[in-house]
Design an enzyme around this catalytic site. Sequence first.
Site, PDB file in Angstrom:
ATOM      1  CE  LYS A  22     -11.852  -4.463  -2.426  1.00  0.00           C
ATOM      2  NZ  LYS A  22     -11.308  -3.302  -1.693  1.00  0.00           N
ATOM      3  CG  ASN A  23     -12.424  -0.488  -4.230  1.00  0.00           C
ATOM      4  OD1 ASN A  23     -12.342  -1.233  -3.252  1.00  0.00           O
ATOM      5  ND2 ASN A  23     -11.409  -0.272  -5.053  1.00  0.00           N
ATOM      6  NE  ARG A  97      -3.252   0.895   4.539  1.00  0.00           N
ATOM      7  CZ  ARG A  97      -3.026  -0.304   5.040  1.00  0.00           C
ATOM      8  NH1 ARG A  97      -3.796  -1.309   4.717  1.00  0.00           N
ATOM      9  NH2 ARG A  97      -2.036  -0.490   5.852  1.00  0.00           N
ATOM     10  CB  CYS A 121      -0.344  -0.684   2.789  1.00  0.00           C
ATOM     11  SG  CYS A 121      -1.231  -1.505   1.500  1.00  0.00           S
ATOM     12  NE  ARG A 126      -3.488   2.567   0.158  1.00  0.00           N
ATOM     13  CZ  ARG A 126      -4.165   1.475  -0.163  1.00  0.00           C
ATOM     14  NH1 ARG A 126      -3.569   0.307  -0.179  1.00  0.00           N
ATOM     15  NH2 ARG A 126      -5.445   1.540  -0.456  1.00  0.00           N
ATOM     16  CG  ASP A 309      -7.270  -1.336  -7.582  1.00  0.00           C
ATOM     17  OD1 ASP A 309      -6.158  -1.192  -7.052  1.00  0.00           O
ATOM     18  OD2 ASP A 309      -8.331  -0.958  -7.039  1.00  0.00           O
ATOM     19  NE  ARG A 401      -8.568  -6.777   2.018  1.00  0.00           N
ATOM     20  CZ  ARG A 401      -7.828  -5.679   1.854  1.00  0.00           C
ATOM     21  NH1 ARG A 401      -6.529  -5.777   1.741  1.00  0.00           N
ATOM     22  NH2 ARG A 401      -8.391  -4.495   1.795  1.00  0.00           N
TER      23      ARG A 401
HETATM   24  C1  UD1 Z   1      -8.640   3.389  -3.476  1.00  0.00           C
HETATM   25  C2  UD1 Z   1      -9.092   1.969  -3.743  1.00  0.00           C
HETATM   26  C3  UD1 Z   1      -7.910   1.095  -4.167  1.00  0.00           C
HETATM   27  C4  UD1 Z   1      -7.186   1.725  -5.360  1.00  0.00           C
HETATM   28  C5  UD1 Z   1      -6.825   3.177  -5.042  1.00  0.00           C
HETATM   29  C6  UD1 Z   1      -6.230   3.914  -6.235  1.00  0.00           C
HETATM   30  C7  UD1 Z   1     -10.950   1.687  -2.210  1.00  0.00           C
HETATM   31  C8  UD1 Z   1     -11.487   1.036  -0.985  1.00  0.00           C
HETATM   32  N1  UD1 Z   1      -9.683   1.430  -2.519  1.00  0.00           N
HETATM   33  O1  UD1 Z   1      -7.721   3.342  -2.389  1.00  0.00           O
HETATM   34  O2  UD1 Z   1      -8.417  -0.185  -4.548  1.00  0.00           O
HETATM   35  O3  UD1 Z   1      -5.998   1.012  -5.613  1.00  0.00           O
HETATM   36  O4  UD1 Z   1      -8.006   3.909  -4.652  1.00  0.00           O
HETATM   37  O5  UD1 Z   1      -7.088   3.856  -7.324  1.00  0.00           O
HETATM   38  O6  UD1 Z   1     -11.658   2.375  -2.925  1.00  0.00           O
HETATM   39  N2  UD1 Z   1      -2.499   9.688  -0.784  1.00  0.00           N
HETATM   40  C9  UD1 Z   1      -1.843  10.691  -0.097  1.00  0.00           C
HETATM   41  N3  UD1 Z   1      -2.489  11.281   0.975  1.00  0.00           N
HETATM   42  C10 UD1 Z   1      -3.751  10.928   1.357  1.00  0.00           C
HETATM   43  C11 UD1 Z   1      -4.408   9.905   0.632  1.00  0.00           C
HETATM   44  C12 UD1 Z   1      -3.768   9.293  -0.435  1.00  0.00           C
HETATM   45  O7  UD1 Z   1      -0.701  11.035  -0.396  1.00  0.00           O
HETATM   46  O8  UD1 Z   1      -4.268  11.510   2.317  1.00  0.00           O
HETATM   47  C13 UD1 Z   1      -1.819   9.023  -1.934  1.00  0.00           C
HETATM   48  C14 UD1 Z   1      -1.565   7.525  -1.688  1.00  0.00           C
HETATM   49  O9  UD1 Z   1      -0.358   7.312  -1.017  1.00  0.00           O
HETATM   50  C15 UD1 Z   1      -1.527   6.957  -3.096  1.00  0.00           C
HETATM   51  C16 UD1 Z   1      -2.482   7.869  -3.870  1.00  0.00           C
HETATM   52  O10 UD1 Z   1      -2.683   9.033  -3.050  1.00  0.00           O
HETATM   53  O11 UD1 Z   1      -0.236   7.097  -3.638  1.00  0.00           O
HETATM   54  C17 UD1 Z   1      -3.809   7.233  -4.185  1.00  0.00           C
HETATM   55  O12 UD1 Z   1      -4.422   6.816  -2.990  1.00  0.00           O
HETATM   56  P1  UD1 Z   1      -6.008   6.857  -2.806  1.00  0.00           P
HETATM   57  O13 UD1 Z   1      -6.630   7.324  -4.086  1.00  0.00           O
HETATM   58  O14 UD1 Z   1      -6.331   7.607  -1.569  1.00  0.00           O
HETATM   59  O15 UD1 Z   1      -6.324   5.333  -2.607  1.00  0.00           O
HETATM   60  P2  UD1 Z   1      -7.344   4.675  -1.604  1.00  0.00           P
HETATM   61  O16 UD1 Z   1      -8.557   5.532  -1.468  1.00  0.00           O
HETATM   62  O17 UD1 Z   1      -6.621   4.262  -0.371  1.00  0.00           O
END
Ligand code: UD1
Length: 422
Positions: A22-23, A97, A121, A126, A309, A401
């Site tokens: 999925k991701n 997201r 969330c 996020r 995850d 999902r």
């Molecule tokens: C992706 C995965 C999700 C997984 C996560 C962490 C997808 C669709 N989803 O989510 O399943 O749990 O990686 O492995 O691939 N952060 C910031 N600023 C930003 C972006 C992120 O501070 O601009 C922080 C977030 O709050 C969080 C951390 O970075 O604490 C990790 O988030 P991120 O790696 O961005 O996760 P996703 O891409 O949303």
Amino acid sequence: MDKIVVQGGKRLTGEVTVSGSKNAALPVLISSLLTPEPCRYQRVPNLADIHTILKLLDGLGVKIDKDEWSRNNGDLKLQTETVTKFEAPYDLVKTMRASFLVLGPLVARFGQARVSTPGGCAIGARPINLHLKGLEAMGATIEQSHGYVEAKATRLRGARVYLDLPSVGATENLIMAATLAEGTTLIENAAKEPEIEDLANALNEMGGKVRGAGTDIVQIDGVDALHGLSHQIIPDRIETGSFVIAGAITGGDVWIKGARPEHLDAFLIKLKEAGVLLKFDAGGIRVQRNGKIKSVDITTLPYPGFPTDLQAQMMVLMSVADGVSVMTETIFENRFMHALELDRMGAQIQLEGNRAVVRGARELSGAPVMATDLRASVSLIIAGLVANGTTEVSRVYHLDRGYEHIETKLSELGARIERIKG
Ligand code: UD1
């Protein structure tokens, strides 16, 4: 709302095939926005999140041929020649997201994008600051108002971007944007997840020049245009890990076909430490367990560390292990909601900030429980597989999902599980 009912106590045996990730599929499908030519994808899982992204792409004007895909064979064709809108609305971004990932490709190819901000969330904040910081460094003007981000650029230009955290989404958004920028972009402290490598491979198959994906420095040399491709999505490592735990916890013997053990190193090492027997070959992973499960400590970390995850599923395994396990969650601040539901099934879990102390060797007992997020929902089903009596998991839309045909797959392994439509 549907419910899933599990009668515990059955040992899982047999074969199960892993679905496409999925991701990985979400950003790869979004990357079709970078070319007007047809893009064909294989092994796209049939999941609610994929339906959400297709709805979003459809709203932008993308032509979607999903006849084959609807028959569950994973083949999907997208063509973005007809894109006339550049907006991702709130109802789709709040549902999922990853919709926010259209920002980079839209502004890179069309010079404009208006995308709703995701908001909060169930598992924690996020933020999107890193996505925006990177696009600004590449010359986009960004304005935020009325819950939307508006980005504009005549043409993005290559830049050096340091990510304060290795965010998966920010790395993907910026890699996609940089493929059509003028000049070279360097993303430092990039996320290294296999899904990022899959995206980079797809972009390179489109004529992009992405190097270093899977390491913490990704270099993207911008090109003037990308072309169509045919690309197969990698197998889902989180679904794989969930089946590994389901096999292990029931003392079963399960062959997980198509699994890629090299994407799950940290997780599989911990499972071995816990006493689970694992065999790997090119065809997949075999999981067996004869003896007791031993408690192990876990800290979730960005890849290649233990995946957040799989934390909820691992907590269930630790609940029936011999000893005490300390589980530390470092990625999301509120990702222990499942612990409270597991307690209702007899687990002994003490929460202290971002730590969960799990006292194992307990027999779980079936109960009505509620799913709070995607991975929590599968952890409750796994708990149901080993609990005595009946477990009824409600709010399974979270499960839908991210887990393709989970009841069918588990039933074929011998679980007594059924969906009650409601
Ligand atoms: C992706 C995965 C999700 C997984 C996560 C962490 C997808 C669709 N989803 O989510 O399943 O749990 O990686 O492995 O691939 N952060 C910031 N600023 C930003 C972006 C992120 O501070 O601009 C922080 C977030 O709050 C969080 C951390 O970075 O604490 C990790 O988030 P991120 O790696 O961005 O996760 P996703 O891409 O949303």
